[in-house]
Design a protein around this motif. Sequence first.
Motif, short mmCIF file in Angstrom:
data_model
loop_
_atom_site.label_atom_id
_atom_site.label_comp_id
_atom_site.label_asym_id
_atom_site.label_seq_id
_atom_site.Cartn_x
_atom_site.Cartn_y
_atom_site.Cartn_z
N THR A 1 -6.18 0.24 15.20
CA THR A 1 -6.84 -0.81 14.41
C THR A 1 -5.86 -1.96 14.13
O THR A 1 -6.27 -3.11 14.03
N ASP A 2 -4.57 -1.65 14.04
CA ASP A 2 -3.58 -2.70 13.76
C ASP A 2 -3.36 -3.63 14.96
O ASP A 2 -2.62 -4.59 14.86
N ILE B 1 -12.18 1.89 11.95
CA ILE B 1 -11.32 2.45 10.89
C ILE B 1 -11.53 1.73 9.55
O ILE B 1 -11.71 2.37 8.52
N PHE B 2 -11.48 0.41 9.57
CA PHE B 2 -11.62 -0.35 8.32
C PHE B 2 -12.88 -1.21 8.38
O PHE B 2 -13.26 -1.70 9.44
N ARG C 1 0.81 -1.19 0.00
CA ARG C 1 0.00 0.00 0.00
C ARG C 1 0.86 1.27 0.00
O ARG C 1 0.55 2.26 -0.64
N HIS D 1 -5.83 11.83 -0.42
CA HIS D 1 -4.50 12.09 -0.98
C HIS D 1 -4.68 12.99 -2.21
O HIS D 1 -4.00 14.01 -2.35
N VAL E 1 -9.66 11.26 9.25
CA VAL E 1 -8.29 11.26 9.79
C VAL E 1 -7.54 10.13 9.10
O VAL E 1 -7.87 8.96 9.30
N GLU F 1 -0.59 10.01 14.50
CA GLU F 1 0.16 8.79 14.81
C GLU F 1 1.66 9.07 14.97
O GLU F 1 2.20 9.97 14.30
C1 UD1 Z 1 -1.98 3.24 7.76
C2 UD1 Z 1 -1.15 2.04 8.15
C3 UD1 Z 1 -2.03 0.88 8.55
C4 UD1 Z 1 -3.01 1.32 9.63
C5 UD1 Z 1 -3.75 2.58 9.23
C6 UD1 Z 1 -4.60 3.15 10.34
C7 UD1 Z 1 0.79 2.34 6.74
C8 UD1 Z 1 1.58 1.85 5.57
N1 UD1 Z 1 -0.34 1.68 7.00
O1 UD1 Z 1 -2.73 2.84 6.64
O2 UD1 Z 1 -1.19 -0.17 9.02
O3 UD1 Z 1 -3.97 0.28 9.81
O4 UD1 Z 1 -2.82 3.61 8.85
O5 UD1 Z 1 -3.84 3.42 11.45
O6 UD1 Z 1 1.19 3.25 7.45
N2 UD1 Z 1 -9.39 6.98 3.99
C9 UD1 Z 1 -10.23 7.65 3.13
N3 UD1 Z 1 -9.65 8.34 2.09
C10 UD1 Z 1 -8.31 8.39 1.89
C11 UD1 Z 1 -7.47 7.71 2.78
C12 UD1 Z 1 -8.04 7.01 3.84
O7 UD1 Z 1 -11.45 7.63 3.26
O8 UD1 Z 1 -7.86 9.03 0.95
C13 UD1 Z 1 -9.98 6.25 5.14
C14 UD1 Z 1 -9.68 4.74 5.11
O9 UD1 Z 1 -10.61 4.04 4.32
C15 UD1 Z 1 -9.77 4.39 6.57
C16 UD1 Z 1 -9.25 5.65 7.28
O10 UD1 Z 1 -9.33 6.69 6.32
O11 UD1 Z 1 -11.12 4.18 6.92
C17 UD1 Z 1 -7.84 5.56 7.80
O12 UD1 Z 1 -6.98 5.16 6.76
P1 UD1 Z 1 -5.44 5.59 6.72
O13 UD1 Z 1 -5.08 6.17 8.04
O14 UD1 Z 1 -5.20 6.40 5.50
O15 UD1 Z 1 -4.72 4.21 6.55
P2 UD1 Z 1 -3.43 3.94 5.73
O16 UD1 Z 1 -2.55 5.15 5.69
O17 UD1 Z 1 -3.79 3.28 4.46
#
Ligand code: UD1
Length: 430
Positions: A304-305, A327-328, A93, A127, A162, A189
């Motif tokens: 969440t991890d 979160i997920f 990812r 992003h 977030v 974080e």
């Molecule tokens: C990172 C971590 C992952 C961890 C997560 C939450 C890395 C490589 N991975 O994942 O291990 O589980 O943070 O702590 O660092 N979202 C949106 N739009 C976006 C981006 C995210 O809606 O453009 C939502 C996601 O679906 C999710 C939430 O935001 O529900 C948090 O996601 P995010 O914090 O971005 O996770 P990652 O950075 O992918």
Amino acid sequence: MEQYVIKGGNSLVGDVEICGAKNAALGILAASLMTDESVIIENLPDVSDINVLIQAMESIGAIVEHLDRHTVKINSSLISSQTVDSIYIKKIRASYYMLGSLLGKYKRAEVALPGGCNIGSRPIDQHTKGFKALGADVKISHGRISAQAEKLVGNHIYLDVVTVGATINIMMAAVMAEGKTTIENAAKEPHVVDVANFLNSMGANIKGAGTDVIRIRGVEKLHGTTYSIIPDQIEAGTFMFAAAITKGDVMIKNIIPKHLESISAKLIEMGCEIEEFDESLRVVASKRLRQTHVKTLPYPGFPTDMQPQIVAALSLSEGLSVVTESIFENRFRYVDELTKMGASIKVEGNSAIVQGVGRITGAALSAPDLRAGAALVLAALAADGFSTVDDVVYIERGYEDFPEKLKSLGAMIEKVSTEQELTKFKLKVG
Ligand code: UD1
């Protein structure tokens, strides 16, 4: 096929050293592309996600020299392409971090769309919203995302959710933009702070990382640095739960206890004793764990991890627990595996209702993703008899020497790749 074979029943006792944080390292490696001077990164974990990202960086011309197992020297002065289309990159990812760093430095980037753990839909709209706000033209086609700009100009960006990934990515894109960028509702974080500290050590001007408002003043260029990555909060948390679920006594070393507060708090509620030191923490679990309720939240909430690991531990606790994943959306796929072991867990919407049982039994298990895979190993360590855990590639994406570290604490675990090796292990441990 490689698998872990585990015989449960031993309490884990002893000391374990925690590696550098994988998720901080991924951002920091990508950010290291932003200077033409050499960068030395220390305390890098030797896990496959990191090695895949390094290969992707090399595929566009970065020169990466391994000074030792946990230290690399990176020189990005000869980067010849801003298109990352390596066959590896779709697997992780964090490939999307190269979008922010290459866009920030070269004002153009094209990256294959991210893969990673299958734990629900993982949009990247925040992003792209950030990149667009800085003046980039962003397109998604043929499985790739591209972003380019004549110039990037600072802006005020409010994140609708977030998100760690978008916060780090936008921060990287903004460090060399003209003027001032403000990211509101930013993720807090520890790895966001670590990437910001790394960029600042390269000459960036980022303030407020670790709060929900990050302010960035654009600088013209970044310079070389030597930087040591923070300890891995999730690896540490996983070993804390390994101690708890096996009624063990483990000293978790090379950590920042502050980053583990939400995890320590839950373990205390569940009946463990936690002793904190400057850079280590001891978890003692002398009796059966108690139930608790928990909801995953962005930092400083419960991560969440760590959700699969706490569910594994609660499945053996006294009483009824409710674990809510906020979160997920699809992060309970491992529950069926725990059920095979005799755990009593029902998933309703985004909650798992866990009725603790007195014992669970070994079974043939498959790791559905990285953290769930680790949680299944923890359950197997506490189960009666033998378990096998398949698809360990997931676990190896984020845990360095996982079986070896557990073994050093007294666990009966071995990585095997043939039927003969499996039989040999079973004969050895009896
Ligand atoms: C990172 C971590 C992952 C961890 C997560 C939450 C890395 C490589 N991975 O994942 O291990 O589980 O943070 O702590 O660092 N979202 C949106 N739009 C976006 C981006 C995210 O809606 O453009 C939502 C996601 O679906 C999710 C939430 O935001 O529900 C948090 O996601 P995010 O914090 O971005 O996770 P990652 O950075 O992918």
